[in-house]
Design a protein around this motif. Structure first.
Motif, short mmCIF file in Angstrom:
data_model
loop_
_atom_site.label_atom_id
_atom_site.label_comp_id
_atom_site.label_asym_id
_atom_site.label_seq_id
_atom_site.Cartn_x
_atom_site.Cartn_y
_atom_site.Cartn_z
N SER A 193 0.82 -1.22 0.00
CA SER A 193 0.00 0.00 0.00
C SER A 193 0.85 1.26 0.00
CB SER A 193 -0.95 0.00 1.21
OG SER A 193 -1.87 -1.08 1.10
N ILE A 194 1.95 1.24 0.72
CA ILE A 194 2.86 2.40 0.72
C ILE A 194 3.45 2.59 -0.67
CG2 ILE A 194 5.07 3.28 1.59
CD1 ILE A 194 4.31 2.00 4.32
N LYS A 195 3.84 1.49 -1.31
CA LYS A 195 4.38 1.60 -2.67
C LYS A 195 3.32 2.15 -3.63
CE LYS A 195 7.46 -1.03 -4.37
NZ LYS A 195 8.47 -1.96 -4.86
N LEU A 196 2.08 1.72 -3.47
CA LEU A 196 1.00 2.24 -4.31
C LEU A 196 0.74 3.72 -4.04
CD1 LEU A 196 -1.39 -0.84 -4.16
CD2 LEU A 196 -0.25 0.04 -6.22
N LEU A 205 3.31 5.56 -5.80
CA LEU A 205 2.98 5.58 -7.23
C LEU A 205 1.96 6.67 -7.53
CD1 LEU A 205 3.13 4.41 -10.10
CD2 LEU A 205 1.36 2.78 -9.40
N LEU A 206 0.94 6.78 -6.72
CA LEU A 206 -0.09 7.81 -6.94
C LEU A 206 0.52 9.21 -6.84
CD1 LEU A 206 -3.09 6.30 -4.95
CD2 LEU A 206 -2.83 6.44 -7.43
N ILE A 207 1.39 9.42 -5.88
CA ILE A 207 2.04 10.73 -5.73
C ILE A 207 2.95 11.00 -6.93
CG2 ILE A 207 3.60 12.11 -4.32
CD1 ILE A 207 2.51 10.50 -1.87
N THR A 208 3.66 9.97 -7.39
CA THR A 208 4.52 10.11 -8.56
C THR A 208 3.70 10.51 -9.79
OG1 THR A 208 6.13 8.53 -7.71
CG2 THR A 208 6.13 8.88 -10.10
N VAL A 230 13.52 6.42 -4.70
CA VAL A 230 14.36 5.80 -3.67
C VAL A 230 13.46 5.19 -2.59
CG1 VAL A 230 16.10 6.24 -1.88
CG2 VAL A 230 16.35 7.26 -4.17
N GLY A 231 12.38 5.88 -2.26
CA GLY A 231 11.42 5.33 -1.30
C GLY A 231 10.81 4.03 -1.78
#
Length: 149
Positions: free
Chosen positions: A89-92, A95-98, A133-134
């Motif tokens: 979920s953090i990776k997603l 992704l949304l912020i990116t 990097v995150g």
């Protein structure tokens, strides 16, 4: 497709995406800001975009596919009910912020890019690089079962 093969494609995409943004943020951006020359940045962007965007798409496809292999399906995203789901979920979220930064850059910053607007573009570049990097850091925790909040 085997999990290991998906992981290899995912990591190759990450090498291109994060590596390209590190080169941009550390190698190209200081020169762009020093010379106040947006054309240097635009030249890099034109070349990098041809491999960077496909790399990001590969990461999204393989990441979602691996998420399903781990049993973390769409309906489980953003519930943060277990460490693996939390990491995914953090990776997603990253992704949304990116994607939001990409929309902002492509529709609002790049069309009007000038020496005066370079600091705003630099902000976008640095944020997307840090998010990349995150992605890597959070992804490394999946190997160990995820992240406990």
């Amino acid at each position: 497709m085997s999990h290991h093969l998906l992981l290899i494609f995912h990591l190759l995409g990450a090498c291109i995406w994060v590596g390209g943004h590190l080169v941009l943020a550390i190698g190209i951006l200081p020169e762009v800001l020093k010379k106040k020359d947006p054309e240097i940045l635009l030249n890099f962007e034109r070349k990098y975009e041809k491999i960077g965007i496909p790399a990001l798409l590969v990461m999204v496809i393989t990441g979602v596919w691996m998420s399903y292999q781990f049993g973390v399906k769409f309906q489980d995203w953003f519930h943060y009910s277990n460490p693996l789901e939390t990491a995914i979920s953090i990776k997603l979220l990253f992704l949304l912020i990116t994607v939001m930064f990409a929309i902002s850059a492509n529709f609002f910053v790049l069309p009007k890019l000038s020496p005066k607007s370079l600091p705003l573009m630099a902000f976008h570049i640095i944020c997307v690089t840090l998010l990349g990097v995150g992605f890597l850091l959070v992804g490394s925790f999946i190997r160990f079962g995820g992240i406990s909040l």
